[in-house]
Write an enzyme that holds these catalytic residues in place. Structure first.
Site, mmCIF file in Angstrom:
data_model
loop_
_atom_site.group_PDB
_atom_site.id
_atom_site.type_symbol
_atom_site.label_atom_id
_atom_site.label_comp_id
_atom_site.label_asym_id
_atom_site.label_seq_id
_atom_site.Cartn_x
_atom_site.Cartn_y
_atom_site.Cartn_z
ATOM 1 N N ALA A 42 -6.916 1.558 -2.169
ATOM 2 C CA ALA A 42 -7.931 2.366 -1.483
ATOM 3 C C ALA A 42 -7.633 3.832 -1.742
ATOM 4 O O ALA A 42 -7.502 4.643 -0.816
ATOM 5 C CB ALA A 42 -7.979 2.041 0.003
ATOM 6 N N LEU A 43 -7.508 4.180 -3.003
ATOM 7 C CA LEU A 43 -6.988 5.484 -3.410
ATOM 8 C C LEU A 43 -7.931 6.626 -3.056
ATOM 9 O O LEU A 43 -9.150 6.498 -3.127
ATOM 10 C CB LEU A 43 -6.726 5.487 -4.917
ATOM 11 C CG LEU A 43 -5.746 4.420 -5.430
ATOM 12 C CD1 LEU A 43 -5.580 4.542 -6.938
ATOM 13 C CD2 LEU A 43 -4.398 4.521 -4.730
ATOM 14 N N HIS A 47 -3.559 10.449 -3.002
ATOM 15 C CA HIS A 47 -2.848 9.607 -3.972
ATOM 16 C C HIS A 47 -2.894 10.219 -5.366
ATOM 17 O O HIS A 47 -1.886 10.257 -6.080
ATOM 18 C CB HIS A 47 -3.477 8.208 -4.038
ATOM 19 C CG HIS A 47 -3.322 7.394 -2.805
ATOM 20 N ND1 HIS A 47 -4.404 6.993 -2.052
ATOM 21 C CD2 HIS A 47 -2.230 6.888 -2.185
ATOM 22 C CE1 HIS A 47 -3.989 6.259 -1.038
ATOM 23 N NE2 HIS A 47 -2.670 6.189 -1.082
ATOM 24 N N GLN A 71 4.931 -5.107 6.186
ATOM 25 C CA GLN A 71 4.996 -3.868 6.976
ATOM 26 C C GLN A 71 3.860 -3.762 7.984
ATOM 27 O O GLN A 71 3.699 -2.739 8.648
ATOM 28 C CB GLN A 71 5.027 -2.646 6.065
ATOM 29 C CG GLN A 71 3.761 -2.360 5.286
ATOM 30 C CD GLN A 71 3.969 -1.259 4.252
ATOM 31 O OE1 GLN A 71 4.658 -1.453 3.258
ATOM 32 N NE2 GLN A 71 3.369 -0.098 4.492
ATOM 33 N N GLY A 159 3.856 10.962 -0.020
ATOM 34 C CA GLY A 159 3.196 12.021 0.728
ATOM 35 C C GLY A 159 3.885 12.274 2.062
ATOM 36 O O GLY A 159 4.391 11.349 2.708
ATOM 37 N N ASP A 162 3.169 10.543 5.884
ATOM 38 C CA ASP A 162 4.075 9.508 6.394
ATOM 39 C C ASP A 162 5.505 10.043 6.324
ATOM 40 O O ASP A 162 6.354 9.508 5.602
ATOM 41 C CB ASP A 162 3.915 8.228 5.579
ATOM 42 C CG ASP A 162 2.504 7.669 5.657
ATOM 43 O OD1 ASP A 162 2.136 7.134 6.708
ATOM 44 O OD2 ASP A 162 1.762 7.786 4.663
ATOM 45 N N GLN A 165 8.346 7.692 7.102
ATOM 46 C CA GLN A 165 8.529 6.771 5.981
ATOM 47 C C GLN A 165 9.299 7.445 4.842
ATOM 48 O O GLN A 165 10.168 6.826 4.214
ATOM 49 C CB GLN A 165 7.171 6.283 5.475
ATOM 50 C CG GLN A 165 7.245 5.431 4.213
ATOM 51 C CD GLN A 165 5.879 4.970 3.772
ATOM 52 O OE1 GLN A 165 5.387 3.959 4.265
ATOM 53 N NE2 GLN A 165 5.251 5.682 2.855
ATOM 54 N N MET A 196 -5.750 12.998 4.713
ATOM 55 C CA MET A 196 -6.340 11.935 3.907
ATOM 56 C C MET A 196 -5.553 10.645 4.086
ATOM 57 O O MET A 196 -4.325 10.629 4.038
ATOM 58 C CB MET A 196 -6.371 12.334 2.434
ATOM 59 C CG MET A 196 -7.402 13.380 2.127
ATOM 60 S SD MET A 196 -7.621 13.639 0.351
ATOM 61 C CE MET A 196 -8.968 14.841 0.394
ATOM 62 N N SER A 198 -6.166 6.075 3.559
ATOM 63 C CA SER A 198 -7.056 4.966 3.199
ATOM 64 C C SER A 198 -7.821 4.465 4.415
ATOM 65 O O SER A 198 -8.947 3.980 4.305
ATOM 66 C CB SER A 198 -6.241 3.827 2.581
ATOM 67 O OG SER A 198 -5.574 4.273 1.422
#
Length: 292
Positions: A42-43, A47, A71, A159, A162, A165, A196, A198
């Site tokens: 779902a770029l 991305h 996850q 990115g 997150d 993450q 931004m 998805s």
């Protein structure tokens, strides 16, 4: 950086790890650098910006497209996660037809055992996302480690939206001693400041516009941070969302940018970030901002 031209009429796409590894082995003797951008598809432009950074800094760029089941602690979220492989491939090819795409099946990754490997991330996993999504970061660590082992990248791009993450991946690389340089990249935002994601595709146009309140709130938190305590700001953010029935605040936290431990009292020598998770019509959005 010299970008490898594979002289193919179509972009290299691999659906299995064996074929991908064989392909990448053919360029290893040249000692090319490999950039890697792991995605769940779902770029969007965020991305693509990671891919462009990889293209600028490496000889070869590999992009994975894989919706990782381990996850997701919410089965409904996994079911509804957008899967748009054909459109994703078109976007990648338009950016650069020499990007290598790896779009594996669940079985190709997990080989019949769809379970997470347990990790110790030195407490990073117990904050924020870890509190509200049990098992999430074990799933993240499992898939990223597996992808790193398959692709063997020189550099891997993530990115900062997150941010937790990103720190988790850096910690995983440190503990497993994988020879990968993890690169954090700035958040890409829509015209109204919405980070931004998805998941934004699941918002109605009205919801998407109203969701600008998330970044607006974080921006005001940054303005107030110098003269307000973390506790005062948390109460203020709660009030903002209590008075807006379109949104449900899951959490807001000001935390140490290295350890992610909550800020109890500000220390001048430390860097802090604000983190937020908000539901819009059962669609979960997260964002973050550096405060100093």
């Amino acid at each position: 950086m010299f970008a490898v031209n594979f002289n193919k009429t179509t972009m290299p796409i691999f659906y299995g790890k064996v074929a991908l590894i064989e392909f990448l082995d053919t360029v290893k003797p040249h000692q090319y650098t490999t950039g890697f951008v792991p995605t769940m598809g779902a770029l969007h432009d965020g991305h693509l910006s990671l891919m462009q950074r990889s293209l600028d800094e490496n000889d070869i760029t590999v992009v994975s497209i894989f919706v990782n089941p381990t996850q997701f602690n919410n089965p409904e979220d996994l079911l509804k996660y957008p899967r748009t492989l054909d459109e994703d491939v078109k976007k990648i090819a338009a950016l650069n037809p020499n990007i290598v795409v790896y779009a594996p099946s669940v079985d190709d990754i997990y080989e019949g055992k769809v379970v997470s490997q347990p990790f110790n991330f030195d407490g990073l996993e117990h904050q924020m996302e870890g509190k509200f999504r049990p098992g999430h970061f074990d799933g993240v660590g499992t898939i990223v480690k597996r992808l790193f082992e398959i692709v063997s990248p020189t550099n891997a791009y993530f990115g900062e939206k997150d941010f937790q993450q990103l720190l988790i991946v850096e910690k995983m690389v440190e503990k497993t001693q994988l020879p990968v340089h993890v690169v954090g990249c700035p958040i890409h935002r829509e015209h109204n400041g919405l980070a931004m994601s998805s998941r934004n595709e699941r918002l109605s146009p009205s919801e998407r516009e109203k969701a600008s309140i998330i970044f607006e709130t974080l921006t005001k938190v940054k303005e107030k941070f110098h003269n307000s305590s973390a506790q005062e700001l948390s109460l203020w953010v709660q009030e903002v969302f209590d008075t807006n029935s379109d949104f449900e605040l899951e959490y807001f936290q000001i935390a140490d940018a290295k350890t992610l431990t909550p800020c109890e009292s500000k220390i001048e020598t430390k860097k802090y970030r604000a983190f937020i998770a908000v539901f819009v019509n059962n669609i979960r959005l997260i964002d973050t901002i550096s405060l100093n």
